[in-house]
Design a protein around this motif. Structure first.
Motif, mmCIF file in Angstrom:
data_model
loop_
_atom_site.group_PDB
_atom_site.id
_atom_site.type_symbol
_atom_site.label_atom_id
_atom_site.label_comp_id
_atom_site.label_asym_id
_atom_site.label_seq_id
_atom_site.Cartn_x
_atom_site.Cartn_y
_atom_site.Cartn_z
ATOM 1 N N MET A 1 0.487 -1.190 0.004
ATOM 2 C CA MET A 1 -0.027 -0.375 0.176
ATOM 3 C C MET A 1 0.824 1.072 -0.002
ATOM 4 N N GLN A 2 1.889 1.220 0.455
ATOM 5 C CA GLN A 2 2.976 2.215 0.415
ATOM 6 C C GLN A 2 3.761 2.690 -0.818
ATOM 7 N N TRP A 19 -7.862 6.132 -1.315
ATOM 8 C CA TRP A 19 -8.897 5.792 -1.162
ATOM 9 C C TRP A 19 -7.697 4.913 0.328
ATOM 10 N N GLN A 23 -9.942 6.197 2.939
ATOM 11 C CA GLN A 23 -10.350 5.362 4.256
ATOM 12 C C GLN A 23 -9.976 5.281 5.754
ATOM 13 N N ARG A 24 -8.491 6.197 6.212
ATOM 14 C CA ARG A 24 -7.886 6.724 7.203
ATOM 15 C C ARG A 24 -9.042 7.839 7.580
ATOM 16 N N ALA A 27 -12.379 7.109 7.886
ATOM 17 C CA ALA A 27 -13.242 5.835 8.867
ATOM 18 C C ALA A 27 -14.360 6.243 9.588
ATOM 19 N N TYR B 113 -10.606 6.655 17.763
ATOM 20 C CA TYR B 113 -10.522 7.555 16.949
ATOM 21 C C TYR B 113 -10.734 8.804 17.514
ATOM 22 N N ARG B 187 -1.699 -0.111 12.522
ATOM 23 C CA ARG B 187 -1.581 1.034 10.607
ATOM 24 C C ARG B 187 -0.611 1.363 10.788
ATOM 25 N N GLY B 190 1.005 -0.698 7.403
ATOM 26 C CA GLY B 190 -0.129 -0.581 6.204
ATOM 27 C C GLY B 190 -1.890 -1.199 6.082
ATOM 28 N N GLU B 193 -8.176 1.228 8.145
ATOM 29 C CA GLU B 193 -8.729 1.321 9.696
ATOM 30 C C GLU B 193 -9.879 -0.190 9.778
ATOM 31 N N PHE B 194 -10.062 -0.205 8.555
ATOM 32 C CA PHE B 194 -11.602 -1.698 8.964
ATOM 33 C C PHE B 194 -10.773 -3.287 9.156
#
Lengths: 326, 290
Positions: A1-2, A19, A23-24, A27, B113, B187, B190, B193-194
């Motif tokens: 992902m990075q 995305w 999402q971060r 969320a 959060y 986190r 990687g 969040e879900f």
């Protein structure tokens, strides 16, 4: 992902990165959104609709077009309806007859469990809690048989107790028609409510009592306080917050009593309407008379009453200790 | 009690430990109370094995009789009771499953959060707990009629899927039991969040999920007013409503009815035997941890 982040300086963010950021960032809002969507659709909207409805005359059976604005008529109709007042009186009487004994029994029971039991504490607590997790319909049906006039276990037991020397006079000699006599149907309903909720309140009080540090009693006893004094000056004041919570819950629950009288006395409200609570009457107004506006207005009148009594209770028992920040 | 002066200090033989009752009085009070609590359940079992004529007889039966099988047959002749029990189970499973998912998700968000309006939004969640249910009866009925959800089980489990009580319970647990560093680490590695919710939060939430699940299951199983509004045919009745409709018949067959009561109550009694501690903690959490 990075991997996508290693591209040359300031590229157009790729779909993956967008995305990622989305999402971060959102969320938590996404995670809590189901509650708010469901609350808007099934909580707030129906309640606002009910408020709107309470100013209209409407028989749902004849379609939305038949809705007619009639101002405060539904409220004044309810307030001049003797059956509505009777239902309020019934609710109040049953609420008191069931509410007060519940707490007067639960506090000593909680003390007895706390001070005299060690190993079997959990077991006894669970036993007392049992009625609370049992279906009200099932409970009420059992009690209908127990309350039976000629053959019911309760009357047979009371008559047997009447035969006893000394204390026999405290118990009735005649069989009582619990569910068929206008003077007894309210205590009968109330006693089922007591039976169901004593354990619940006992558990609440027990948790309050257990939270009181033992060294407080120790210190008091060193200072020469008697048992009675430490009960009066340590236990009762420290039990006050939980007492407030327990009484509030009883108050709100009892004013909306429905299932117990509905099963014990039938949907008509029993002999002389004596077990017709306000929620039962509202349900009947909607379900049998088909008058949705009148029923909605009735629920708002009950809401106002519950709100007012909760405020009074707040003044008397609570220090505005509403659950909010933990 | 922790205070034990009695052996050391003869001057004060009985240290007062805040007990307003003597031990003997306390025990007899508890035994009497326990008897009164258990007896109705006992008579439920006894009466379910007697015919109507035997139940209403002098003296009333105090021991088991011979009519359990005939009562059972008579119950099934009047009501598709296994179907009704299945309906109850289905409702309870749907409502428990959806509640566990949505409430833990929202509870995770509120606990872990920091976001704008978090406190206010959580305040709204808690405020909905104060709305008396009676206010919602008429509009709920009208709405389900309008949606065409009459006789449909979803009308009972969908509205409550993300209830405030569950969110409150899960938030308290996640906030106190799961270290934030764990979430941070996932986190950085990687995890989405879900993904954090699914791989970190859910596996660590076992006890809270079990408690909330039990509470939800029992509330759904015992629900009566909701089904009374929604269901119109015996095939769709859950058990509690089926019992009520049997009781409403002229010439109620009390023996058969009590077999139905036993079948409705026993599953919960079994659950309670294994999970009473967790259940009591969960049910009173809202009141005692506020």
């Amino acid at each position: 992902m990075q991997a996508s982040a290693t591209a040359p300086p300031r590229p157009r963010p790729s779909l993956g990165t967008r995305w990622e950021v989305f999402q971060r960032r959102y969320a938590p809002y996404i995670f809590i959104s189901p509650f708010f969507i469901l609350f808007l659709v099934f909580g707030l909207f129906p309640i606002l609709f009910s408020l709107y409805l309470s100013f209209h005359q409407w028989q749902p059976a004849s379609g939305l077009g038949s809705m007619k604005f009639i101002g405060w008529r539904n409220f004044t109709d309810n307030l001049t309806d003797p059956t509505f007042w009777q239902s309020l009186r019934n609710t109040g009487v049953i609420a008191l007859e069931s509410g007060v004994p519940q707490h007067l029994m639960a506090i000593p029971l909680a003390f007895a469990i706390h001070t005299s039991l060690k190993k079997v504490q959990g077991l006894v607590t669970a036993l007392y809690f049992l009625p609370y997790i049992t279906s009200v319909v099932a409970i009420s049906i059992i009690f209908v048989t127990l309350f039976s006039w000629q053959y019911g276990v309760i009357n047979v037991a009371l008559n047997a107790l009447h035969q006893l020397p000394l204390i026999g006079g405290l118990f009735p000699a005649e069989k009582i028609n619990w569910l068929g006599n206008r003077d007894f149907i309210q205590p009968a309903v109330a006693s089922v409510v007591v039976w169901k909720y004593v354990g619940w309140n006992t558990v609440l009080y027990l948790s309050g009592i257990q939270a009181i540090p033992a060294d407080l009693y120790e210190a008091a006893s060193v200072d020469g306080a008697t048992t009675r004094q430490s009960f009066r000056f340590i236990t009762l004041p420290l039990l006050r917050p939980i007492m407030f919570v327990a009484i509030t819950l009883t108050l709100i629950g009892n004013l909306q009593l429905f299932e117990e009288p509905f099963i014990l006395a039938g949907d008509s409200g029993g002999i002389g309407n004596r077990a017709l609570t306000t929620v039962m009457y509202m349900f009947r107004t909607y379900n049998f008379y088909g008058d949705a506006g009148l029923a909605a207005a009735m629920s708002w009148l009950l809401f106002i009453l519950i709100g007012a009594l909760t405020l009074v209770n707040n003044r008397v028992f609570g220090k505005s200790r509403l659950s909010g920040n933990d | 009690m922790a205070v034990d002066f009695s052996t050391a200090a003869p001057v004060r033989p009985r240290a007062s430990t805040g007990r307003p009752l003597s031990r003997g009085a306390a025990i007899s009070l508890l035994v009497l109370g326990a008897l009164l609590t258990v007896l109705p359940f006992y008579f439920m079992f006894v009466f379910s094995t007697h015919s109507r004529g035997e139940i209403f007889n002098l003296p009333p039966p105090v021991w088991f009789g011979q009519h359990a099988a005939t009562n059972y047959d008579s119950l099934l002749a009047r009501m598709p009771f296994w179907r009704n029990l299945w309906n109850s189970l289905y409702l309870a499973i749907m409502s428990t499953g959806s509640t566990l998912f949505f409430c833990s998700l929202a509870g995770y968000a509120f606990a872990m959060y920091t976001f704008r309006f978090r406190e206010q939004l959580f305040g709204v969640v808690l405020a909905t707990l104060l709305i008396p249910g009676a206010l919602n009866i008429v509009p709920f009925a009208l709405m389900m009629q309008a949606l065409g959800w009459i006789d449909a089980p979803r009308s009972l489990w969908v509205p409550g899927m993300a209830g405030a009580f569950g969110i409150f319970l899960m938030r308290q647990y996640i906030g106190s039991a799961i270290p934030r560093e764990l979430v941070e680490a996932a986190r950085i590695d990687g995890c989405t969040e879900f993904g954090i919710y699914r791989r970190i939060i859910v596996p660590l939430c076992g006890p809270a999920l079990a408690t909330l699940g039990l509470v939800t299951f029992i509330a759904s199983w015992n629900n009566f007013l909701g089904p009374l509004i929604i269901f119109r045919s015996a095939q769709t009745y859950p058990a509690a409503l089926a019992l009520r409709s049997l009781q409403g018949l002229v010439n109620t067959d009390w023996g058969a009815l009590l077999v139905g009561v036993v079948l409705t109550v026993v599953p919960l009694l079994i659950v309670f035997v294994f999970a009473s501690r967790q259940l009591i903690a969960g049910l009173t959490a809202g009141a005692t941890k506020g």
